[in-house]
Design an enzyme around this catalytic site. Structure first.
Site, short mmCIF file in Angstrom:
data_model
loop_
_atom_site.label_atom_id
_atom_site.label_comp_id
_atom_site.label_asym_id
_atom_site.label_seq_id
_atom_site.Cartn_x
_atom_site.Cartn_y
_atom_site.Cartn_z
N ILE A 1 102.33 66.62 39.67
CA ILE A 1 102.88 67.70 40.14
C ILE A 1 104.34 67.64 40.25
CG2 ILE A 1 100.68 67.99 41.79
CD1 ILE A 1 101.96 66.38 43.91
N GLY A 2 105.02 66.51 39.89
CA GLY A 2 106.53 66.55 39.69
C GLY A 2 106.95 65.21 38.99
N GLY B 1 110.84 62.82 38.03
CA GLY B 1 112.02 62.99 38.45
C GLY B 1 112.68 61.42 37.70
N GLY B 2 114.03 61.28 38.16
CA GLY B 2 114.58 59.85 37.09
C GLY B 2 113.88 58.65 37.31
N VAL C 1 105.45 62.11 40.30
CA VAL C 1 104.36 62.36 41.08
C VAL C 1 103.13 62.79 40.96
CG1 VAL C 1 104.26 63.20 43.60
CG2 VAL C 1 106.43 62.19 42.88
N LYS D 1 103.32 58.45 43.94
CA LYS D 1 104.46 58.42 43.15
C LYS D 1 104.49 57.29 42.38
CE LYS D 1 109.52 58.22 43.53
NZ LYS D 1 110.59 58.21 44.50
N ASP E 1 118.92 60.54 47.37
CA ASP E 1 118.73 61.53 46.16
C ASP E 1 118.46 62.74 46.81
OD1 ASP E 1 118.71 62.56 43.73
OD2 ASP E 1 116.85 62.12 43.17
#
Length: 166
Positions: free
Chosen positions: A37-38, A40-41, A45, A60, A153
Site C-alpha cells: 500500500i506504500g 518510502g526510503g 508498507v 511496515k 520525516d
C-alpha cells in the site's frame, strides 16, 4: 494497471513486474502480508492480517539492505518502541514489531483513507479545510514532542486523512 492470475493462483501484474517477495508471506507466525500500500526510503508498507485474531493491520517492512546494518536495526527498534508509547487520536498506533527470518517489521493499525499528498494533488485546499488539518497535525506533533518523540520525516505523503464515523 491490469493484472492477471497465473495457473498457481499467484498475483502477476500484466506489465511483467516481478512478484513482491513479501506478499503472501507470514511474519513471526502471526502476520500474513497482503498487498503493498506504500513505500518510502526505508521500507514498504503492506496491508496485512493478524492470523489468529483475523484483524486487519498495516505492516511496515524495513528494506533488506538496511536490515543488515546493525546501526539501522537499532534505529528501527528505537522508532518502534517510541511510536508504541504514543496514544493519540491523530497518531497511528503501533501494536508490535520484530524480526522474522531476517525481516524487520513494525505492525500498525490499518488506516483507510488518502494521504495529504493525494488531497493536495486534487487541487488547492479550501482555507477552512487546511486549518482543520493543520490543527490536527500540530496537535499530534505537540503530543509526540511532549512524549520526547520527534518525527524525522514529516511530509504530506506521511499524513493520512481518515474519515471517522460520527
Amino acid at each position: 494497471m491490469k493484472s492477471s492470475v497465473d495457473v498457481q493462483g499467484d498475483y502477476r501484474p500484466s506489465d511483467g513486474t516481478p512478484l513482491d517477495p513479501f506478499v503472501g508471506k507470514t511474519l513471526d507466525k502471526r502476520y500474513r502480508v497482503g498487498e503493498r500500500i506504500g513505500s518510502g526510503g526505508i521500507g514498504t508498507v503492506y496491508r496485512g492480517e493478524h492470523v489468529t485474531l483475523h484483524k486487519a493491520v498495516a505492516i511496515k517492512v524495513l528494506r533488506s539492505e538496511l536490515a543488515q546494518l546493525p546501526e539501522f536495526l537499532k534505529r528501527f527498534d528505537r522508532e518502534a518502541r517510541a511510536m508504541s508509547r504514543l496514544s493519540h487520536v491523530n497518531i497511528v498506533s503501533v501494536t508490535d514489531f520484530g524480526v522474522s527470518d531476517k525481516v524487520a517489521f513494525i505492525v500498525m493499525e490499518l488506516l483507510e483513507g488518502a494521504s495529504l499528498a493525494d488531497e493536495i494533488a486534487r487541487g488547492r485546499l479550501p482555507v477552512p479545510r487546511a486549518i482543520f488539518l493543520t490543527r490536527q497535525i500540530l496537535a499530534a506533533l505537540a503530543y509526540a514532542h511532549g512524549m520526547g518523540v520527534v518525527h524525522r520525516d514529516l511530509k504530506p505523503h506521511n499524513v493520512m486523512i481518515v474519515n471517522q464515523p460520527g
